[in-house]
Design a protein around this motif. Sequence first.
Motif, PDB file in Angstrom:
ATOM      1  N   SER A   1      30.349  39.140  38.886  1.00  0.00           N
ATOM      2  CA  SER A   1      30.485  37.646  38.577  1.00  0.00           C
ATOM      3  C   SER A   1      31.829  37.171  38.447  1.00  0.00           C
ATOM      4  CB  SER A   1      29.804  37.334  37.140  1.00  0.00           C
ATOM      5  OG  SER A   1      28.238  37.735  37.577  1.00  0.00           O
ATOM      6  N   LEU A   2      32.926  38.454  37.960  1.00  0.00           N
ATOM      7  CA  LEU A   2      34.222  38.010  37.878  1.00  0.00           C
ATOM      8  C   LEU A   2      34.965  36.958  38.957  1.00  0.00           C
ATOM      9  CD1 LEU A   2      36.180  38.397  35.407  1.00  0.00           C
ATOM     10  CD2 LEU A   2      37.150  40.228  36.432  1.00  0.00           C
ATOM     11  N   PRO A   3      34.731  37.559  40.017  1.00  0.00           N
ATOM     12  CA  PRO A   3      35.390  36.827  41.094  1.00  0.00           C
ATOM     13  C   PRO A   3      34.868  35.249  41.219  1.00  0.00           C
ATOM     14  CG  PRO A   3      34.793  38.778  42.170  1.00  0.00           C
ATOM     15  CD  PRO A   3      34.138  38.734  40.966  1.00  0.00           C
ATOM     16  N   THR A   4      33.818  35.078  40.988  1.00  0.00           N
ATOM     17  CA  THR A   4      33.036  33.757  41.173  1.00  0.00           C
ATOM     18  C   THR A   4      33.496  32.839  39.834  1.00  0.00           C
ATOM     19  OG1 THR A   4      30.976  34.429  42.145  1.00  0.00           O
ATOM     20  CG2 THR A   4      30.870  32.652  41.038  1.00  0.00           C
ATOM     21  N   ILE A   5      33.628  33.693  38.624  1.00  0.00           N
ATOM     22  CA  ILE A   5      34.107  33.095  37.362  1.00  0.00           C
ATOM     23  C   ILE A   5      35.548  32.607  37.664  1.00  0.00           C
ATOM     24  CG2 ILE A   5      34.547  33.305  34.994  1.00  0.00           C
ATOM     25  CD1 ILE A   5      31.959  35.192  34.717  1.00  0.00           C
ATOM     26  N   ALA A   6      36.248  33.459  38.045  1.00  0.00           N
ATOM     27  CA  ALA A   6      37.573  33.272  38.095  1.00  0.00           C
ATOM     28  C   ALA A   6      37.919  31.873  39.092  1.00  0.00           C
ATOM     29  CB  ALA A   6      38.399  34.381  38.859  1.00  0.00           C
ATOM     30  N   GLU A   7      37.202  31.795  40.281  1.00  0.00           N
ATOM     31  CA  GLU A   7      37.319  30.725  41.094  1.00  0.00           C
ATOM     32  C   GLU A   7      37.067  29.605  40.456  1.00  0.00           C
ATOM     33  OE1 GLU A   7      38.502  28.859  44.620  1.00  0.00           O
ATOM     34  OE2 GLU A   7      38.702  31.170  44.254  1.00  0.00           O
ATOM     35  N   GLU A   8      36.040  29.371  40.056  1.00  0.00           N
ATOM     36  CA  GLU A   8      35.499  28.150  39.268  1.00  0.00           C
ATOM     37  C   GLU A   8      36.367  27.823  38.136  1.00  0.00           C
ATOM     38  OE1 GLU A   8      31.717  29.223  37.329  1.00  0.00           O
ATOM     39  OE2 GLU A   8      30.418  29.075  39.578  1.00  0.00           O
ATOM     40  N   VAL A   9      37.115  28.739  37.429  1.00  0.00           N
ATOM     41  CA  VAL A   9      37.918  28.357  36.260  1.00  0.00           C
ATOM     42  C   VAL A   9      39.157  27.900  36.945  1.00  0.00           C
ATOM     43  CG1 VAL A   9      39.446  29.339  34.555  1.00  0.00           C
ATOM     44  CG2 VAL A   9      37.381  30.284  34.496  1.00  0.00           C
ATOM     45  N   PHE A  10      39.753  28.371  37.834  1.00  0.00           N
ATOM     46  CA  PHE A  10      40.889  27.926  38.431  1.00  0.00           C
ATOM     47  C   PHE A  10      40.765  26.666  39.438  1.00  0.00           C
ATOM     48  CE2 PHE A  10      42.732  31.985  37.517  1.00  0.00           C
ATOM     49  CZ  PHE A  10      44.002  31.820  37.426  1.00  0.00           C
TER      50      PHE A  10
ATOM     51  N   TYR B   1      39.617  44.915  38.439  1.00  0.00           N
ATOM     52  CA  TYR B   1      38.961  43.646  38.557  1.00  0.00           C
ATOM     53  C   TYR B   1      39.367  42.392  38.079  1.00  0.00           C
ATOM     54  CZ  TYR B   1      34.860  46.023  40.380  1.00  0.00           C
ATOM     55  OH  TYR B   1      33.903  47.004  41.284  1.00  0.00           O
ATOM     56  N   PHE B   2      40.199  42.529  37.051  1.00  0.00           N
ATOM     57  CA  PHE B   2      40.879  41.526  36.346  1.00  0.00           C
ATOM     58  C   PHE B   2      42.190  41.237  37.463  1.00  0.00           C
ATOM     59  CE2 PHE B   2      38.679  42.494  32.593  1.00  0.00           C
ATOM     60  CZ  PHE B   2      38.419  41.070  32.133  1.00  0.00           C
ATOM     61  N   SER B   3      42.858  42.563  37.701  1.00  0.00           N
ATOM     62  CA  SER B   3      44.137  42.220  38.701  1.00  0.00           C
ATOM     63  C   SER B   3      43.822  41.761  39.811  1.00  0.00           C
ATOM     64  CB  SER B   3      44.602  43.923  38.999  1.00  0.00           C
ATOM     65  OG  SER B   3      45.562  43.754  39.718  1.00  0.00           O
ATOM     66  N   GLU B   4      42.567  42.025  40.493  1.00  0.00           N
ATOM     67  CA  GLU B   4      42.372  41.359  41.855  1.00  0.00           C
ATOM     68  C   GLU B   4      41.985  40.109  41.826  1.00  0.00           C
ATOM     69  OE1 GLU B   4      39.479  44.038  43.576  1.00  0.00           O
ATOM     70  OE2 GLU B   4      40.637  45.596  43.354  1.00  0.00           O
ATOM     71  N   THR B   5      41.344  39.567  40.529  1.00  0.00           N
ATOM     72  CA  THR B   5      40.731  38.133  40.471  1.00  0.00           C
ATOM     73  C   THR B   5      41.555  37.342  40.046  1.00  0.00           C
ATOM     74  OG1 THR B   5      39.357  38.803  38.764  1.00  0.00           O
ATOM     75  CG2 THR B   5      38.552  39.015  40.874  1.00  0.00           C
ATOM     76  N   ILE B   6      41.780  37.552  38.671  1.00  0.00           N
ATOM     77  CA  ILE B   6      42.656  36.468  37.910  1.00  0.00           C
ATOM     78  C   ILE B   6      44.126  36.985  37.876  1.00  0.00           C
ATOM     79  CG2 ILE B   6      43.390  35.970  35.613  1.00  0.00           C
ATOM     80  CD1 ILE B   6      40.623  37.296  34.797  1.00  0.00           C
ATOM     81  N   GLY B   7      44.639  38.169  38.286  1.00  0.00           N
ATOM     82  CA  GLY B   7      46.161  38.301  38.402  1.00  0.00           C
ATOM     83  C   GLY B   7      46.557  37.585  39.546  1.00  0.00           C
ATOM     84  N   HIS B   8      45.554  37.898  40.510  1.00  0.00           N
ATOM     85  CA  HIS B   8      45.748  37.536  41.888  1.00  0.00           C
ATOM     86  C   HIS B   8      46.131  35.660  41.962  1.00  0.00           C
ATOM     87  CE1 HIS B   8      46.288  37.031  46.259  1.00  0.00           C
ATOM     88  NE2 HIS B   8      44.956  36.236  46.403  1.00  0.00           N
ATOM     89  N   ARG B   9      45.203  35.128  41.455  1.00  0.00           N
ATOM     90  CA  ARG B   9      45.292  33.675  41.315  1.00  0.00           C
ATOM     91  C   ARG B   9      46.233  33.158  40.655  1.00  0.00           C
ATOM     92  NH1 ARG B   9      40.100  35.054  42.076  1.00  0.00           N
ATOM     93  NH2 ARG B   9      38.912  34.067  43.688  1.00  0.00           N
ATOM     94  N   LEU B  10      46.765  33.808  39.472  1.00  0.00           N
ATOM     95  CA  LEU B  10      48.007  33.316  38.638  1.00  0.00           C
ATOM     96  C   LEU B  10      49.166  33.653  39.262  1.00  0.00           C
ATOM     97  CD1 LEU B  10      47.189  34.392  34.980  1.00  0.00           C
ATOM     98  CD2 LEU B  10      47.664  32.190  35.763  1.00  0.00           C
ATOM     99  N   THR B  11      49.330  34.729  40.279  1.00  0.00           N
ATOM    100  CA  THR B  11      50.459  34.920  40.878  1.00  0.00           C
ATOM    101  C   THR B  11      50.636  33.710  41.831  1.00  0.00           C
ATOM    102  OG1 THR B  11      50.220  37.237  40.448  1.00  0.00           O
ATOM    103  CG2 THR B  11      51.848  36.535  42.353  1.00  0.00           C
ATOM    104  N   LYS B  12      49.615  33.370  42.464  1.00  0.00           N
ATOM    105  CA  LYS B  12      50.003  32.079  43.346  1.00  0.00           C
ATOM    106  C   LYS B  12      50.411  31.063  42.677  1.00  0.00           C
ATOM    107  CE  LYS B  12      46.819  32.646  47.128  1.00  0.00           C
ATOM    108  NZ  LYS B  12      45.163  32.261  47.604  1.00  0.00           N
ATOM    109  N   VAL B  13      49.710  30.695  41.351  1.00  0.00           N
ATOM    110  CA  VAL B  13      50.224  29.498  40.414  1.00  0.00           C
ATOM    111  C   VAL B  13      51.521  29.501  40.164  1.00  0.00           C
ATOM    112  CG1 VAL B  13      49.852  28.142  38.671  1.00  0.00           C
ATOM    113  CG2 VAL B  13      47.974  29.227  39.684  1.00  0.00           C
TER     114      VAL B  13
END
Length: 222
Positions: free
Chosen positions: A81-90, A143-155
Amino acid sequence: MSKHNLLDAMIAQAKLSKKQTNKQQKIVETAIKMFAEKGYANTSTSEIAKAAQVAEGTIFRHYGTKDNLLLSVILPFLKESLPTIAEEVFTEVMSKNVVCFEDFLRALLKNRIAFIKENKEIFQIVIKEFLYNENLRNELLPYFSETIGHRLTKVIETYKQRGELVDIPNNIILRLMFTFIGGYFVSRFVLLPEISLMDEEAEIDTAIHFIMNGIKKQSQGG
Protein backbone atom coordinates in the motif's frame (compact mmCIF):
# COMPACT_ATOMS: atom_id res chain seq x y z
CA MET A 1 -14.90 3.75 6.26
CA SER A 2 -12.55 6.71 6.21
CA LYS A 3 -10.02 6.65 3.39
CA HIS A 4 -7.38 7.59 5.97
CA ASN A 5 -8.15 4.81 8.44
CA LEU A 6 -5.31 2.26 8.42
CA LEU A 7 -7.09 -0.15 10.70
CA ASP A 8 -9.96 -0.60 8.27
CA ALA A 9 -7.56 -0.85 5.33
CA MET A 10 -5.42 -3.49 7.04
CA ILE A 11 -8.44 -5.59 7.92
CA ALA A 12 -9.77 -5.27 4.35
CA GLN A 13 -6.45 -6.40 2.94
CA ALA A 14 -6.28 -9.32 5.37
CA LYS A 15 -9.70 -10.47 4.17
CA LEU A 16 -8.48 -10.48 0.56
CA SER A 17 -5.38 -12.52 1.34
CA LYS A 18 -5.36 -15.93 -0.33
CA LYS A 19 -2.32 -17.07 1.63
CA GLN A 20 -4.15 -17.34 4.93
CA THR A 21 -6.60 -19.86 6.29
CA ASN A 22 -9.89 -18.73 7.77
CA LYS A 23 -8.38 -19.13 11.24
CA GLN A 24 -5.37 -17.02 10.33
CA GLN A 25 -7.58 -14.27 8.92
CA LYS A 26 -9.66 -14.28 12.09
CA ILE A 27 -6.52 -14.09 14.24
CA VAL A 28 -5.10 -11.22 12.17
CA GLU A 29 -8.33 -9.19 12.17
CA THR A 30 -8.75 -9.67 15.92
CA ALA A 31 -5.12 -8.80 16.64
CA ILE A 32 -5.29 -5.57 14.63
CA LYS A 33 -8.40 -4.44 16.46
CA MET A 34 -7.01 -5.29 19.89
CA PHE A 35 -3.61 -3.71 19.20
CA ALA A 36 -5.38 -0.48 18.25
CA GLU A 37 -7.81 -0.55 21.17
CA LYS A 38 -5.49 -1.66 23.99
CA GLY A 39 -2.01 -1.06 22.64
CA TYR A 40 0.48 -3.63 21.46
CA ALA A 41 2.24 -4.11 24.81
CA ASN A 42 -1.05 -4.46 26.70
CA THR A 43 -2.47 -7.16 24.42
CA SER A 44 -1.54 -10.77 25.14
CA THR A 45 -1.69 -13.70 22.76
CA SER A 46 -4.12 -15.40 25.15
CA GLU A 47 -6.51 -12.44 24.85
CA ILE A 48 -6.22 -12.48 21.07
CA ALA A 49 -6.87 -16.22 21.02
CA LYS A 50 -9.93 -15.89 23.25
CA ALA A 51 -11.40 -13.04 21.19
CA ALA A 52 -10.67 -14.88 17.92
CA GLN A 53 -12.12 -18.11 19.36
CA VAL A 54 -9.01 -20.17 18.66
CA ALA A 55 -6.53 -21.96 20.89
CA GLU A 56 -3.49 -19.92 21.91
CA GLY A 57 -1.37 -22.74 20.52
CA THR A 58 -2.81 -21.99 17.08
CA ILE A 59 -1.29 -18.49 17.21
CA PHE A 60 2.09 -19.88 18.27
CA ARG A 61 1.95 -22.52 15.56
CA HIS A 62 1.27 -20.00 12.79
CA TYR A 63 3.29 -17.02 14.02
CA GLY A 64 5.63 -18.14 16.79
CA THR A 65 5.50 -14.89 18.75
CA LYS A 66 3.35 -11.80 19.12
CA ASP A 67 6.11 -9.80 17.39
CA ASN A 68 5.90 -12.06 14.35
CA LEU A 69 2.12 -11.74 14.36
CA LEU A 70 2.47 -7.97 14.26
CA LEU A 71 5.02 -8.09 11.45
CA SER A 72 2.85 -10.49 9.47
CA VAL A 73 0.14 -7.79 9.46
CA ILE A 74 2.13 -4.60 9.01
CA LEU A 75 4.81 -5.62 6.51
CA PRO A 76 2.55 -6.97 3.72
CA PHE A 77 0.19 -4.03 4.12
CA LEU A 78 2.88 -1.37 3.89
CA LYS A 79 4.74 -3.10 1.07
CA GLU A 80 1.58 -3.30 -1.01
CA SER A 81 0.00 0.00 0.00
CA LEU A 82 2.86 2.45 0.56
CA PRO A 83 3.30 3.49 -3.10
CA THR A 84 -0.42 4.19 -3.42
CA ILE A 85 -0.56 6.00 -0.08
CA ALA A 86 2.46 8.14 -0.99
CA GLU A 87 0.97 9.06 -4.38
CA GLU A 88 -2.34 10.03 -2.79
CA VAL A 89 -0.60 12.13 -0.13
CA PHE A 90 1.54 14.09 -2.58
CA THR A 91 -1.36 14.55 -5.00
CA GLU A 92 -3.54 15.89 -2.18
CA VAL A 93 -0.80 18.14 -0.80
CA MET A 94 0.07 19.61 -4.19
CA SER A 95 -3.62 20.22 -4.92
CA LYS A 96 -3.65 22.82 -2.16
CA ASN A 97 -2.67 26.41 -2.88
CA VAL A 98 1.04 25.53 -2.87
CA VAL A 99 2.93 28.55 -4.18
CA CYS A 100 6.23 28.24 -2.33
CA PHE A 101 8.16 25.61 -0.40
CA GLU A 102 6.76 26.87 2.90
CA ASP A 103 3.23 26.30 1.55
CA PHE A 104 4.25 22.75 0.62
CA LEU A 105 5.63 22.09 4.11
CA ARG A 106 2.50 23.48 5.76
CA ALA A 107 0.18 21.37 3.62
CA LEU A 108 2.32 18.26 4.18
CA LEU A 109 2.47 18.71 7.96
CA LYS A 110 -1.28 19.32 8.22
CA ASN A 111 -2.00 16.29 6.06
CA ARG A 112 0.22 13.95 8.06
CA ILE A 113 -0.89 15.26 11.46
CA ALA A 114 -4.54 14.61 10.51
CA PHE A 115 -3.57 11.14 9.29
CA ILE A 116 -1.63 10.24 12.44
CA LYS A 117 -4.42 11.50 14.69
CA GLU A 118 -6.82 9.11 12.99
CA ASN A 119 -4.34 6.24 13.23
CA LYS A 120 -2.57 7.12 16.46
CA GLU A 121 -2.52 3.63 17.97
CA ILE A 122 -1.23 1.98 14.80
CA PHE A 123 1.35 4.75 14.36
CA GLN A 124 2.61 4.22 17.91
CA ILE A 125 2.93 0.47 17.34
CA VAL A 126 4.83 0.88 14.07
CA ILE A 127 7.20 3.55 15.44
CA LYS A 128 8.03 1.63 18.62
CA GLU A 129 8.72 -1.54 16.64
CA PHE A 130 10.63 0.41 13.99
CA LEU A 131 12.94 1.88 16.64
CA TYR A 132 13.75 -1.42 18.32
CA ASN A 133 13.24 -4.06 15.63
CA GLU A 134 16.14 -4.20 13.18
CA ASN A 135 14.36 -6.69 10.90
CA LEU A 136 11.41 -4.35 10.53
CA ARG A 137 13.71 -1.42 9.68
CA ASN A 138 15.58 -3.49 7.10
CA GLU A 139 12.29 -4.52 5.52
CA LEU A 140 10.67 -1.08 5.40
CA LEU A 141 13.48 1.43 4.80
CA PRO A 142 13.89 0.54 1.10
CA TYR A 143 10.16 1.09 0.56
CA PHE A 144 10.22 4.47 2.30
CA SER A 145 13.23 5.48 0.23
CA GLU A 146 11.68 4.41 -3.08
CA THR A 147 8.25 5.94 -2.46
CA ILE A 148 8.41 8.88 -0.09
CA GLY A 149 12.09 9.79 -0.54
CA HIS A 150 11.86 9.74 -4.32
CA ARG A 151 8.84 12.06 -4.39
CA LEU A 152 10.27 14.46 -1.82
CA THR A 153 13.51 14.70 -3.78
CA LYS A 154 11.56 15.83 -6.85
CA VAL A 155 9.80 18.50 -4.79
CA ILE A 156 13.10 19.69 -3.30
CA GLU A 157 14.69 19.92 -6.75
CA THR A 158 11.72 21.90 -8.09
CA TYR A 159 12.01 24.54 -5.37
CA LYS A 160 15.80 24.61 -5.60
CA GLN A 161 15.47 25.47 -9.30
CA ARG A 162 13.13 28.30 -8.32
CA GLY A 163 15.84 29.67 -6.05
CA GLU A 164 13.96 29.07 -2.77
CA LEU A 165 16.32 26.50 -1.23
CA VAL A 166 20.04 26.44 -0.53
CA ASP A 167 22.28 24.81 -3.12
CA ILE A 168 23.37 21.75 -1.17
CA PRO A 169 22.85 18.11 -2.24
CA ASN A 170 19.23 16.99 -2.28
CA ASN A 171 19.99 13.93 -0.18
CA ILE A 172 21.35 16.17 2.60
CA ILE A 173 18.22 18.35 2.59
CA LEU A 174 16.08 15.20 2.52
CA ARG A 175 17.93 13.65 5.46
CA LEU A 176 17.61 16.82 7.56
CA MET A 177 13.90 17.13 6.74
CA PHE A 178 13.27 13.48 7.64
CA THR A 179 15.23 13.91 10.87
CA PHE A 180 13.27 16.95 12.03
CA ILE A 181 9.79 16.05 10.77
CA GLY A 182 10.09 12.39 11.78
CA GLY A 183 11.42 13.38 15.20
CA TYR A 184 8.64 15.93 15.59
CA PHE A 185 5.94 13.32 14.89
CA VAL A 186 7.54 10.74 17.18
CA SER A 187 7.90 13.27 19.99
CA ARG A 188 4.37 14.60 19.61
CA PHE A 189 2.50 11.32 19.20
CA VAL A 190 4.69 8.68 20.89
CA LEU A 191 7.24 10.01 23.38
CA LEU A 192 5.57 13.18 24.71
CA PRO A 193 1.93 13.01 23.56
CA GLU A 194 0.54 14.97 26.51
CA ILE A 195 2.86 17.95 26.19
CA SER A 196 1.55 20.80 24.03
CA LEU A 197 2.62 24.38 24.59
CA MET A 198 0.62 25.98 21.76
CA ASP A 199 -2.29 25.32 19.42
CA GLU A 200 -1.80 23.20 16.32
CA GLU A 201 -1.62 26.05 13.80
CA ALA A 202 0.98 27.90 15.86
CA GLU A 203 2.96 24.71 16.35
CA ILE A 204 3.00 24.03 12.61
CA ASP A 205 4.10 27.61 11.90
CA THR A 206 6.91 27.26 14.46
CA ALA A 207 8.03 23.95 12.94
CA ILE A 208 8.11 25.45 9.45
CA HIS A 209 10.05 28.48 10.67
CA PHE A 210 12.56 26.16 12.34
CA ILE A 211 13.03 24.09 9.16
CA MET A 212 13.44 27.16 6.99
CA ASN A 213 15.53 29.31 9.35
CA GLY A 214 16.93 27.20 12.17
CA ILE A 215 17.41 28.75 15.61
CA LYS A 216 20.00 31.41 14.87
CA LYS A 217 18.68 34.90 15.45
CA GLN A 218 18.86 36.92 12.25
CA SER A 219 20.58 40.29 12.39
CA GLN A 220 18.46 43.39 11.91
CA GLY A 221 20.35 44.42 8.80
CA GLY A 222 20.42 40.99 7.17
